[in-house]
Design a protein around this motif. Structure first.
Motif, PDB file in Angstrom:
ATOM      1  N   ASN A  89     -35.813  11.625 -24.477  1.00 31.12           N
ATOM      2  CA  ASN A  89     -35.016  11.823 -23.265  1.00 31.12           C
ATOM      3  C   ASN A  89     -34.504  13.254 -23.185  1.00 31.12           C
ATOM      4  N   TRP A  90     -34.024  13.764 -24.298  1.00 31.74           N
ATOM      5  CA  TRP A  90     -33.516  15.129 -24.334  1.00 31.74           C
ATOM      6  C   TRP A  90     -34.646  16.146 -24.135  1.00 31.74           C
ATOM      7  N   ALA A  91     -35.770  15.903 -24.767  1.00 28.93           N
ATOM      8  CA  ALA A  91     -36.904  16.819 -24.610  1.00 28.93           C
ATOM      9  C   ALA A  91     -37.411  16.822 -23.171  1.00 28.93           C
ATOM     10  N   ARG A  92     -37.449  15.647 -22.566  1.00 28.40           N
ATOM     11  CA  ARG A  92     -37.914  15.549 -21.178  1.00 28.40           C
ATOM     12  C   ARG A  92     -36.946  16.233 -20.216  1.00 28.40           C
ATOM     13  N   ALA A  93     -35.653  16.069 -20.446  1.00 30.41           N
ATOM     14  CA  ALA A  93     -34.666  16.741 -19.588  1.00 30.41           C
ATOM     15  C   ALA A  93     -34.691  18.252 -19.788  1.00 30.41           C
ATOM     16  N   TRP A  94     -34.922  18.691 -21.005  1.00 32.99           N
ATOM     17  CA  TRP A  94     -34.914  20.123 -21.311  1.00 32.99           C
ATOM     18  C   TRP A  94     -36.110  20.848 -20.712  1.00 32.99           C
ATOM     19  N   THR A  95     -37.266  20.189 -20.673  1.00 32.48           N
ATOM     20  CA  THR A  95     -38.503  20.841 -20.217  1.00 32.48           C
ATOM     21  C   THR A  95     -38.871  20.423 -18.793  1.00 32.48           C
ATOM     22  N   ASP A  96     -39.057  19.121 -18.582  1.00 36.04           N
ATOM     23  CA  ASP A  96     -39.541  18.660 -17.267  1.00 36.04           C
ATOM     24  C   ASP A  96     -38.510  18.872 -16.163  1.00 36.04           C
ATOM     25  N   ALA A  97     -37.247  18.669 -16.465  1.00 38.77           N
ATOM     26  CA  ALA A  97     -36.197  18.845 -15.458  1.00 38.77           C
ATOM     27  C   ALA A  97     -35.681  20.275 -15.390  1.00 38.77           C
ATOM     28  N   ASN A  98     -36.288  21.201 -16.135  1.00 43.03           N
ATOM     29  CA  ASN A  98     -35.916  22.623 -16.122  1.00 43.03           C
ATOM     30  C   ASN A  98     -34.465  22.870 -16.528  1.00 43.03           C
ATOM     31  N   MET A  99     -33.934  21.996 -17.385  1.00 43.36           N
ATOM     32  CA  MET A  99     -32.572  22.200 -17.842  1.00 43.36           C
ATOM     33  C   MET A  99     -32.453  23.451 -18.711  1.00 43.36           C
ATOM     34  N   SER A 100     -33.531  23.839 -19.354  1.00 47.67           N
ATOM     35  CA  SER A 100     -33.489  25.060 -20.171  1.00 47.67           C
ATOM     36  C   SER A 100     -33.236  26.287 -19.305  1.00 47.67           C
ATOM     37  N   ASP A 101     -33.894  26.372 -18.139  1.00 48.60           N
ATOM     38  CA  ASP A 101     -33.683  27.511 -17.240  1.00 48.60           C
ATOM     39  C   ASP A 101     -32.273  27.490 -16.662  1.00 48.60           C
ATOM     40  N   TYR A 102     -31.814  26.319 -16.259  1.00 46.52           N
ATOM     41  CA  TYR A 102     -30.460  26.206 -15.718  1.00 46.52           C
ATOM     42  C   TYR A 102     -29.420  26.562 -16.774  1.00 46.52           C
ATOM     43  N   PHE A 103     -29.670  26.136 -17.994  1.00 51.17           N
ATOM     44  CA  PHE A 103     -28.732  26.424 -19.076  1.00 51.17           C
ATOM     45  C   PHE A 103     -28.659  27.924 -19.339  1.00 51.17           C
TER      46      PHE A 103
END
Length: 308
Positions: A87-101
């Motif tokens: 879930n965390w990996a999917r949110a970090w990559t697929d949902a672009n949470m890394s860019d937002y962060f």
């Protein structure tokens, strides 16, 4: 005929033949002690209830971030059967949470440094120097705290657009600094007034300039206040949603709050609720970590004026 007069009684010696009247105890200390115990129990009970109301949603959000979608709806209050780190990996990559962060770290980091530097300099001058218009400038900052940000969104949009700063990281940093300066100046002005003036006077006698006295002597002494107001500004800027929504519409420049709203809005079509809770916990952890690390300094900064 002689009459004999009854001789007057001799005054008794102190403590001899005098019975002391015992004063019945009033019982006030015991009553006060009971009242204090009742008050302590009541206050501790309120604190426990408040702690449960605050901690329970946080624990539930963290627990839900490790569940799959079927477990979230089937047994929302139970512990996860297994830890779904995907879930965390999917949110970090697929949902672009890394860019937002990353965008949020850049914006909040730059605005926090600028707010503390500019706010501490203005607060030091207002607290230590008397000049014509000192109170007027101070009350302008105080009045800025009561100004609703909703009323400034439309003119602020045109000002930022005319300056060519719309949809830019540095433009959002400048807006965040202007938004946070009134409270920062108000807080630090009161804090600088509690610091001893003898240290600054000794530095001036030794030949130090005003800038050197401020940056090398007064600013380190104001560390508890800087940390306290820094935590408050960090919370407000990290959770800011209205300003970036109006001034930052570029998808590549969106911050974390915008990403979470976009991720929540897309759940009605994709149903990735586990990824949404994972992204929510990602946005929540830096704030909790910052307060846990600096909680002692926050308390010192808030109580410094009272202990002076």
């Amino acid at each position: 005929m002689k009459t004999t007069e009854t001789p007057a009684p001799l005054p008794a010696e102190s403590g001899a033949g005098v019975s002391k009247v015992d004063v019945p105890p009033t019982g006030r200390p015991a009553v006060r002690k009971r009242e204090g115990n009742v008050l302590n129990v009541f206050s501790h009970g309120i604190l426990v209830i408040w702690a449960i109301m605050v901690v329970l949603p946080l624990v539930w959000a963290v627990m839900t971030s490790f569940k799959d979608d079927s477990s979230i709806f089937g047994s929302p209050w139970s512990l996860p059967d297994s830890l779904h780190f995907d879930n965390w990996a999917r949110a970090w990559t697929d949902a672009n949470m890394s860019d937002y962060f990353l965008n949020t770290v850049l914006v909040v980091g730059g605005s926090l440094i600028g707010t503390l530097v500019l706010g501490s300099m203005a607060a030091y001058v207002l607290a230590r120097f008397d000049f014509p218009g000192n109170r007027f400038v101070y009350y302008l900052f105080v009045g800025g705290m009561s100004f609703p940000i909703m009323l400034a969104l439309v003119p602020l949009f045109y000002v930022v657009n005319n300056m060519g700063l719309l949809n830019t990281i540095h433009g959002l940093i400048l807006v965040y600094i202007a938004y946070s300066l009134p409270f920062t100046v108000f807080f630090l002005t009161a804090f600088f007034r509690t610091l001893p003036t003898s240290v600054a006077e000794a530095a001036f006698v030794d030949g130090a300039s005003h800038a050197r006295t401020f940056f090398q002597i007064m600013l380190p002494m104001a560390k508890p206040g800087l940390i306290s107001v820094g935590i408050f500004n960090f919370l407000g800027q990290w959770n800011q949603y209205m300003l970036p929504t109006v001034l930052n519409t570029d998808p590549d420049k969106k911050v974390l709050t915008q990403g979470l709203v976009q991720l929540a809005a897309s759940q009605g079509y994709k149903g990735d609720w586990s990824g949404l809770f994972a992204g929510l916990v990602m946005a929540m952890l830096p704030v909790l970590a910052a307060y846990i690390v600096f909680q002692r300094q926050v308390v010192q900064g808030l109580t410094a004026g009272a202990l002076k």
